[in-house]
Design an enzyme around this catalytic site. Structure first.
Site, PDB file in Angstrom:
ATOM      1  N   LYS A 275      -8.926  -4.186  -0.529  1.00  0.00           N
ATOM      2  CA  LYS A 275      -8.210  -5.427  -0.252  1.00  0.00           C
ATOM      3  C   LYS A 275      -6.713  -5.171  -0.368  1.00  0.00           C
ATOM      4  O   LYS A 275      -6.264  -4.314  -1.101  1.00  0.00           O
ATOM      5  CB  LYS A 275      -8.588  -6.525  -1.247  1.00  0.00           C
ATOM      6  CG  LYS A 275     -10.056  -6.871  -1.283  1.00  0.00           C
ATOM      7  CD  LYS A 275     -10.291  -8.093  -2.129  1.00  0.00           C
ATOM      8  CE  LYS A 275      -9.885  -7.860  -3.576  1.00  0.00           C
ATOM      9  NZ  LYS A 275     -10.148  -9.044  -4.418  1.00  0.00           N
TER      10      LYS A 275
ATOM     11  N   MET B 187       2.278  -7.721  -5.753  1.00  0.00           N
ATOM     12  CA  MET B 187       1.987  -8.153  -4.373  1.00  0.00           C
ATOM     13  C   MET B 187       3.125  -9.003  -3.813  1.00  0.00           C
ATOM     14  O   MET B 187       2.900 -10.016  -3.152  1.00  0.00           O
ATOM     15  CB  MET B 187       0.662  -8.936  -4.337  1.00  0.00           C
ATOM     16  CG  MET B 187      -0.535  -8.141  -4.818  1.00  0.00           C
ATOM     17  SD  MET B 187      -2.022  -9.134  -5.052  1.00  0.00           S
ATOM     18  CE  MET B 187      -1.578 -10.077  -6.523  1.00  0.00           C
TER      19      MET B 187
ATOM     20  N   ASP C 224     -11.802  -0.709  -4.959  1.00  0.00           N
ATOM     21  CA  ASP C 224     -10.844  -1.156  -3.958  1.00  0.00           C
ATOM     22  C   ASP C 224      -9.846  -0.056  -3.635  1.00  0.00           C
ATOM     23  O   ASP C 224      -9.896   1.035  -4.193  1.00  0.00           O
ATOM     24  CB  ASP C 224     -10.137  -2.442  -4.405  1.00  0.00           C
ATOM     25  CG  ASP C 224      -9.421  -2.277  -5.730  1.00  0.00           C
ATOM     26  OD1 ASP C 224      -8.726  -1.258  -5.907  1.00  0.00           O
ATOM     27  OD2 ASP C 224      -9.530  -3.179  -6.585  1.00  0.00           O
TER      28      ASP C 224
END
EC number: 2.1.1.107
Length: 457
Positions: A270, A382, A248
């Site tokens: 992602k 995040m 990723d």
């Protein structure tokens, strides 16, 4: 990369050394070992050159540099103690498109000579690009101590078996699995070192008769938070053995450069709010490639079991009966806090640490009351898009408005940037930061002023 490492086939090819002293003698010894047809041109020669010439191993041309000697050469070395002569040799070779090494003058040379670890036919070359020969020598000495002397015998014996391996095993994957078993077999290596032909033959036949495991497998590998030096040794081993690497966007280019060169690479980048490849499709990629008998590495930033959805991926494999294993990585909370000078726990400020996702499933809600408690450190993964909400909720549930906060962008990398302030500024600070970033909340953040060692940003 300033120099391309290559190994030259010089057997029965004409080569020239200009110089007749000790340095030239060392270079000549290497070229003779490589089987070159060697001519040495110098005003005077040390005795060893005369010995070699009398034995018919090389040709001596006594006198000033004669550039016509280059006309039939493949390669030249300038090894005199006269910089002017060395430059003349280099210029003459360059005009003829002949590679030329100039001793102790890498800028004047078209190739450089590395430090060599010789386990023929296995050869290891170490070079600093001419910038630090002492460092290259020290590395060579270290490698000399690590590589067994009989390694060359193992490599030579492997060469004798290549045709048989190719005939018995149809696919590249099968052949690679055989060779991996072959090269880690200590009994075979010791038997070769002892010249025990009976034991060598017995072990070899056993290796050929043992069935290979044709099943594929998946290894989840944590790549760490960014700095390639934080990749674990086991993680490095796995990415260098992989047939295919599924990775990723949080995996740095430096780490991807360590992947086996001929491994296939599948990018499934992602980020919160945007998925280049849906998670279910990633699961199916892992399953499909493993069912083909491939060794698949799922390479994830940080640790695969900490907000990496590694558990979801393994459940798919488990249901399909695919073998799997996990190599933990340094999670972003640990790496980014350490590289920012922020200890996650401290006996005076924080007796616990909580790792929290700021990217919840639709309708999800955090336990804000417990998150607002004293004497702990919060690390939000995040969380950039939710920074204003995090600020609002923590204050609403009783956290002090002046609680120190820090946002770490591109943590542990050379691009790392840290912005810090207090809780009432969190939403505003988040506007100054780009993903990937981590939010740290707690009294320990104030220690950064004293403990920051990696960056002043």
């Amino acid at each position: 990369m300033d120099h391309l490492p290559i190994f030259c086939q010089l057997r029965d090819r004409d080569c020239l050394i200009v110089g007749g002293g000790d340095v030239a003698e060392r270079k000549a010894r290497l070229l003779l070992e490589a089987g070159a047809r060697l001519t040495v041109n110098a005003l005077t020669f040390i005795p060893q050159f005369t010995v070699w010439a009398n034995e018919g191993m090389l040709t001596l041309v006594e006198g000033p540099f004669d550039e016509t000697l280059l006309d039939s050469c493949w390669l030249a070395i300038a090894a005199t103690d006269d910089d002017t002569v060395n430059q003349r040799v280099s210029d003459a070779a360059e005009s003829r498109r002949i590679f030329c090494n100039v001793v102790d003058a890498p800028k004047a040379a078209s190739f450089i000579m590395p430090s060599i670890i010789d386990r023929s036919p296995l050869m290891v070359a170490v070079s600093s690009g001419g910038t630090s020969p002492v460092l290259a020598r020290l590395l060579r000495e270290k490698l000399e101590s690590l590589l067994p002397q009989h390694l060359g015998q193992v490599a030579r014996y492997a060469g004798q078996l290549r045709a048989r391996v190719k005939k018995q095993f149809a696919t590249m994957g099968e052949r690679r699995r055989f060779w991996e078993k072959f090269f880690v077999n200590d009994r075979l290596a010791q038997s070769l070192a002892n010249a025990d032909e009976k034991a060598v033959n017995a072990t070899t036949e056993r290796l050929f008769s043992e069935p290979l495991d044709h099943r594929g497998e998946v290894v989840l590998v944590g790549a760490g938070p960014g700095d390639a030096g934080l990749l674990t040794l086991k993680g490095l081993q796995q990415i260098q053995q992989a047939d295919i690497v599924v990775y990723d966007r949080l995996v740095s280019d430096d780490i991807m450069n360590l992947v086996r060169r001929d491994a296939d690479r599948v990018f499934v980048g992602k980020r919160a709010g945007y998925h280049c490849v849906p998670q279910e499709e990633i699961n199916q990629i892992l399953l499909r490639e493993a069912q083909k008998g491939k060794r698949v590495v799922r390479l994830k930033g940080g640790d695969p079991f900490i907000f990496g959805r590694g558990g979801e991926e393994l459940e798919t494999l488990c249901h399909a009966g695919i073998p799997f294993s996990v190599v933990p990585g340094i999670t972003a909370a640990s790496g980014c806090s350490a590289y920012s000078g922020i200890p996650l726990t401290h006996r005076d400020y924080a007796q616990s640490v909580r790792l929290v996702t700021g990217h919840l499933k639709t309708g999800g809600e955090l336990d804000w009351e417990n998150l607002a408690a004293e004497k702990q450190t919060l690390v939000f993964y995040m969380g950039l898009n939710q920074a204003a909400t995090i600020q609002e909720k923590l204050i609403a549930f009783g956290m002090q408005a002046d609680m120190p906060v820090a946002l770490v962008e591109n943590g542990t990398s050379v691009k790392q940037r840290v912005v810090h302030g207090v809780l009432t500024q969190l939403g505003e600070l988040a506007q100054q930061v780009e993903s990937p970033a981590l939010i740290i909340v707690g009294r320990v953040v104030a220690l950064r002023d004293k403990l920051n060692w990696f960056s002043n940003h």
